[in-house]
Write a protein that holds these residues in place. Structure first.
Motif, PDB file in Angstrom:
ATOM      1  N   LEU A  20       0.835  -1.201   0.000  1.00  0.00           N
ATOM      2  CA  LEU A  20       0.000   0.000   0.000  1.00  0.00           C
ATOM      3  C   LEU A  20       0.871   1.252   0.000  1.00  0.00           C
ATOM      4  CD1 LEU A  20      -2.684  -1.052   2.645  1.00  0.00           C
ATOM      5  CD2 LEU A  20      -2.939  -1.024   0.160  1.00  0.00           C
ATOM      6  N   HIS A  21       0.337   2.324  -0.562  1.00  0.00           N
ATOM      7  CA  HIS A  21       1.101   3.563  -0.667  1.00  0.00           C
ATOM      8  C   HIS A  21       0.630   4.643   0.300  1.00  0.00           C
ATOM      9  CE1 HIS A  21       3.335   2.334  -4.300  1.00  0.00           C
ATOM     10  NE2 HIS A  21       2.230   1.642  -4.563  1.00  0.00           N
ATOM     11  N   ILE A  22      -0.489   4.402   0.972  1.00  0.00           N
ATOM     12  CA  ILE A  22      -1.036   5.407   1.889  1.00  0.00           C
ATOM     13  C   ILE A  22      -1.522   4.728   3.168  1.00  0.00           C
ATOM     14  CG2 ILE A  22      -2.922   7.047   2.300  1.00  0.00           C
ATOM     15  CD1 ILE A  22      -0.816   8.211   0.498  1.00  0.00           C
ATOM     16  N   GLY A  23      -1.157   5.316   4.301  1.00  0.00           N
ATOM     17  CA  GLY A  23      -1.712   4.928   5.589  1.00  0.00           C
ATOM     18  C   GLY A  23      -2.332   6.149   6.246  1.00  0.00           C
ATOM     19  N   ILE A  24      -3.511   5.987   6.810  1.00  0.00           N
ATOM     20  CA  ILE A  24      -4.184   7.063   7.551  1.00  0.00           C
ATOM     21  C   ILE A  24      -4.035   6.739   9.034  1.00  0.00           C
ATOM     22  CG2 ILE A  24      -6.292   8.383   7.884  1.00  0.00           C
ATOM     23  CD1 ILE A  24      -5.201   8.459   5.001  1.00  0.00           C
ATOM     24  N   VAL A  25      -3.347   7.603   9.745  1.00  0.00           N
ATOM     25  CA  VAL A  25      -2.997   7.310  11.137  1.00  0.00           C
ATOM     26  C   VAL A  25      -4.159   7.644  12.060  1.00  0.00           C
ATOM     27  CG1 VAL A  25      -1.351   7.780  12.992  1.00  0.00           C
ATOM     28  CG2 VAL A  25      -0.576   7.768  10.609  1.00  0.00           C
ATOM     29  N   THR A  26      -4.470   6.720  12.943  1.00  0.00           N
ATOM     30  CA  THR A  26      -5.572   6.890  13.884  1.00  0.00           C
ATOM     31  C   THR A  26      -5.112   7.295  15.281  1.00  0.00           C
ATOM     32  OG1 THR A  26      -5.474   4.529  14.402  1.00  0.00           O
ATOM     33  CG2 THR A  26      -7.004   5.206  12.668  1.00  0.00           C
ATOM     34  N   ALA A  27      -3.892   6.888  15.641  1.00  0.00           N
ATOM     35  CA  ALA A  27      -3.378   7.177  16.980  1.00  0.00           C
ATOM     36  C   ALA A  27      -1.861   7.103  16.945  1.00  0.00           C
ATOM     37  CB  ALA A  27      -3.930   6.185  18.001  1.00  0.00           C
ATOM     38  N   ILE A  28      -1.236   7.795  17.898  1.00  0.00           N
ATOM     39  CA  ILE A  28       0.222   7.793  18.009  1.00  0.00           C
ATOM     40  C   ILE A  28       0.593   7.192  19.354  1.00  0.00           C
ATOM     41  CG2 ILE A  28       2.310   9.195  18.030  1.00  0.00           C
ATOM     42  CD1 ILE A  28       0.801  11.285  16.395  1.00  0.00           C
ATOM     43  N   ALA A  29       1.401   6.164  19.312  1.00  0.00           N
ATOM     44  CA  ALA A  29       1.820   5.484  20.537  1.00  0.00           C
ATOM     45  C   ALA A  29       2.691   6.398  21.381  1.00  0.00           C
ATOM     46  CB  ALA A  29       2.586   4.213  20.187  1.00  0.00           C
ATOM     47  N   ALA A  30       2.617   6.191  22.690  1.00  0.00           N
ATOM     48  CA  ALA A  30       3.428   6.981  23.614  1.00  0.00           C
ATOM     49  C   ALA A  30       4.381   6.062  24.367  1.00  0.00           C
ATOM     50  CB  ALA A  30       2.531   7.717  24.600  1.00  0.00           C
ATOM     51  N   PRO A  31       5.588   6.547  24.650  1.00  0.00           N
ATOM     52  CA  PRO A  31       6.546   5.702  25.361  1.00  0.00           C
ATOM     53  C   PRO A  31       6.505   5.879  26.876  1.00  0.00           C
ATOM     54  CG  PRO A  31       7.656   7.653  24.532  1.00  0.00           C
ATOM     55  CD  PRO A  31       6.205   7.778  24.127  1.00  0.00           C
ATOM     56  N   THR A  32       6.696   4.766  27.563  1.00  0.00           N
ATOM     57  CA  THR A  32       7.087   4.779  28.966  1.00  0.00           C
ATOM     58  C   THR A  32       8.482   4.193  29.005  1.00  0.00           C
ATOM     59  OG1 THR A  32       4.853   4.573  29.858  1.00  0.00           O
ATOM     60  CG2 THR A  32       6.665   3.832  31.261  1.00  0.00           C
ATOM     61  N   ARG A  33       9.420   4.911  29.594  1.00  0.00           N
ATOM     62  CA  ARG A  33      10.811   4.486  29.566  1.00  0.00           C
ATOM     63  C   ARG A  33      11.313   4.229  30.985  1.00  0.00           C
ATOM     64  NH1 ARG A  33      12.104   8.608  24.608  1.00  0.00           N
ATOM     65  NH2 ARG A  33      11.704   7.084  22.964  1.00  0.00           N
ATOM     66  N   LEU A  34      11.947   3.087  31.152  1.00  0.00           N
ATOM     67  CA  LEU A  34      12.441   2.651  32.456  1.00  0.00           C
ATOM     68  C   LEU A  34      13.956   2.511  32.436  1.00  0.00           C
ATOM     69  CD1 LEU A  34       9.897  -0.272  33.103  1.00  0.00           C
ATOM     70  CD2 LEU A  34       9.631   2.132  33.746  1.00  0.00           C
ATOM     71  N   LYS A  35      14.566   2.783  33.565  1.00  0.00           N
ATOM     72  CA  LYS A  35      15.986   2.479  33.768  1.00  0.00           C
ATOM     73  C   LYS A  35      16.098   1.443  34.877  1.00  0.00           C
ATOM     74  CE  LYS A  35      18.905   5.240  35.986  1.00  0.00           C
ATOM     75  NZ  LYS A  35      19.843   6.362  36.283  1.00  0.00           N
ATOM     76  N   VAL A  36      16.727   0.335  34.569  1.00  0.00           N
ATOM     77  CA  VAL A  36      16.934  -0.731  35.551  1.00  0.00           C
ATOM     78  C   VAL A  36      18.419  -0.794  35.867  1.00  0.00           C
ATOM     79  CG1 VAL A  36      16.754  -3.197  36.025  1.00  0.00           C
ATOM     80  CG2 VAL A  36      14.962  -2.046  34.701  1.00  0.00           C
ATOM     81  N   THR A  37      18.760  -0.686  37.151  1.00  0.00           N
ATOM     82  CA  THR A  37      20.153  -0.780  37.586  1.00  0.00           C
ATOM     83  C   THR A  37      20.325  -2.054  38.395  1.00  0.00           C
ATOM     84  OG1 THR A  37      20.264   1.631  37.720  1.00  0.00           O
ATOM     85  CG2 THR A  37      22.043   0.395  38.756  1.00  0.00           C
ATOM     86  N   ILE A  38      21.229  -2.904  37.955  1.00  0.00           N
ATOM     87  CA  ILE A  38      21.459  -4.211  38.567  1.00  0.00           C
ATOM     88  C   ILE A  38      22.807  -4.172  39.274  1.00  0.00           C
ATOM     89  CG2 ILE A  38      21.719  -6.683  38.104  1.00  0.00           C
ATOM     90  CD1 ILE A  38      20.094  -6.055  35.455  1.00  0.00           C
ATOM     91  N   HIS A  39      22.780  -4.359  40.587  1.00  0.00           N
ATOM     92  CA  HIS A  39      23.991  -4.223  41.401  1.00  0.00           C
ATOM     93  C   HIS A  39      24.609  -5.600  41.660  1.00  0.00           C
ATOM     94  CE1 HIS A  39      22.973   0.021  42.274  1.00  0.00           C
ATOM     95  NE2 HIS A  39      21.727  -0.422  42.287  1.00  0.00           N
ATOM     96  N   GLY A  40      25.215  -6.158  40.614  1.00  0.00           N
ATOM     97  CA  GLY A  40      25.909  -7.429  40.775  1.00  0.00           C
ATOM     98  C   GLY A  40      27.255  -7.239  41.455  1.00  0.00           C
ATOM     99  N   ARG A  41      28.001  -8.344  41.566  1.00  0.00           N
ATOM    100  CA  ARG A  41      29.327  -8.258  42.186  1.00  0.00           C
ATOM    101  C   ARG A  41      30.394  -8.531  41.142  1.00  0.00           C
ATOM    102  NH1 ARG A  41      31.897 -10.862  47.710  1.00  0.00           N
ATOM    103  NH2 ARG A  41      34.015 -11.103  46.897  1.00  0.00           N
ATOM    104  N   GLN A  42      31.320  -7.599  41.029  1.00  0.00           N
ATOM    105  CA  GLN A  42      32.426  -7.718  40.085  1.00  0.00           C
ATOM    106  C   GLN A  42      33.492  -8.617  40.701  1.00  0.00           C
ATOM    107  OE1 GLN A  42      33.778  -3.908  38.577  1.00  0.00           O
ATOM    108  NE2 GLN A  42      35.901  -4.630  38.483  1.00  0.00           N
TER     109      GLN A  42
END
Length: 410
Positions: free
Chosen positions: A193-215
């Protein structure tokens, strides 16, 4: 639509910010973005159009005599990601100019303007849709000052250094707004297809995960005595994929886009690991379920492996539904042109999501080759841009025929 003129415009733009290795780099408020704005202003001047800018350098292009008059807005942005493509953003701006050229050359009496927004990409300062956000009032000075580049400069400083005054301007008067954009995915490409009609725009939720392992030493530390941060991260990464798959029927997606490992050495058991997770969708409930599933997986990895794991929400936005009347008019325009199309959601963010809370807004997608975007191999067909511009123009005509009380052309 004037394809020859469109080709000329793209030829003139393609050298701006061109990288030796391919693609273009036109970061927000860089000399390259400035050069793009100058080029577009030049195209407008050649057409006899009026050009103005607001307090942060967003540009508005109007027909002489209609400056400050409420008009149908069309537009997009001109900045790019590093080594990005030629079409992400400029296609929508040039579509607006193409519509205005068609109106001018055909002697039509339609109040249309082209809006050109600054700083849509988050590549340099970590804040997306900043230009449209400031104009719409959803991005304030504090956010601009907190949006920092790697060098520590703020987006506010970048604006001020060019003589702009962030925070003292609003969106130019618009009756509605439509943005043409490459899809940046493979749905249209795969479907032919050559045309798309957009109905909605997704929104982001962004997370930061910090893992405290042992070096620890990778040779001297037995397997049963390890606190391997990267192994815990692997559990979480796979759980993120599962959480996205569980909600895919709601068009929700989940991605681990960043994994920073310390010390990242061959002979060391990984210690500290940081993950950045991007969750996007068009339904708030689905997004919430995905976020919960990801957070549950972090707690499970922490409990199972005896490793402390922290979760921080970096940002959270609500999805945006586009205006039903604009969607209907664009769909009807495509039907009357006998152009097959599909209504679809956008998984990527766009300037339209900042404009939509203020005025009726819609989007037209065109395909990009193999869905490739944010990439030097990004490619779109100029015939598709012209077709999308035609759909936008006809959509405006249809909306005006259904709203005879509109007096902005008087």
């Amino acid at each position: 639509m004037n394809i020859s003129l469109l080709k000329k415009w793209f030829r003139e733009l393609e050298t701006v910010g061109a990288d030796p290795g391919g693609g273009v780099t036109r970061l927000a408020y860089s000399p390259e973005e400035d050069a793009m704005f100058l080029k577009i202003a030049g195209f407008a001047a050649e057409m006899g159009l009026n050009v103005s800018e607001d307090c942060i350098g967003n540009m508005y292009i109007s027909f002489p005599g209609r400056e400050g008059t409420p008009c149908h807005g069309i537009g997009s942005h001109l900045d790019s990601v590093p080594q990005g493509g030629l079409y992400d953003g400029p296609a929508g701006v040039l579509a607006g100019l193409l519509v205005m050229e068609e109106i001018r050359s055909s002697g039509l009496d339609l109040p249309v303007m082209t809006a050109v927004f600054r700083a849509e990409e988050s590549s340099l300062y970590g804040l997306a849709t900043a230009g449209s956000g400031v104009a719409a009032g959803s991005v304030d000075i504090a956010q601009l000052k907190n949006a920092l580049s790697i060098s520590g400069d703020s987006l506010y400083d970048a604006m001020s250094s060019k003589g702009y005054s962030p925070g003292v301007c609003g969106l130019e008067k618009m009756l509605d707004f439509t943005e043409l954009h490459i899809e940046q995915g493979r749905v249209l490409w795969e479907s032919g297809l050559h045309i798309g009609i957009v109905t909605a725009i997704a929104a982001p939720t962004r997370l930061k995960v910090t893992i405290h392992g042992r070096q620890d030493h990778s040779g001297a530390t037995p397997m049963d005595l390890r606190k391997d941060g990267l192994c815990a991260a692997a559990d979480i990464i796979l759980a993120v994929e599962s959480a996205g798959n569980a909600e895919k029927h709601h068009a929700t997606v989940a991605t681990v886009g960043v994994a920073n490992v310390r010390p990242n050495a061959l002979n060391v058991v990984p210690g500290l690991v940081e993950l950045r997770i991007d969750i996007r969708g068009i339904l708030k409930d689905s997004i919430s379920r995905t976020v919960k599933a990801v957070k549950d997986s972090v707690r499970a990895a922490s409990d199972t492996r005896g490793i402390l794991c922290d979760v921080e929400t970096i940002s959270s936005m609500d999805p945006v539904s586009l205006d039903p009347s604009v969607i209907r008019s664009l769909s009807r325009a495509a039907e009357e042109l006998s152009v097959p199309f599909r209504q679809m959601a956008s998984g990527a963010g766009h300037d339209t999501m900042k404009i939509a809370p203020l005025v009726p807004a819609g989007m037209v997608f065109i395909p990009c080759k193999e869905g490739i975007s944010h990439n030097q191999q990004e490619e779109a067909d100029l015939e598709d841009i012209a077709l999308g511009a035609r759909v936008i123009l006809d959509g405006i005509r249809l909306r005006r025929s259904n709203n005879t009380s509109d007096d902005c052309s008087k």
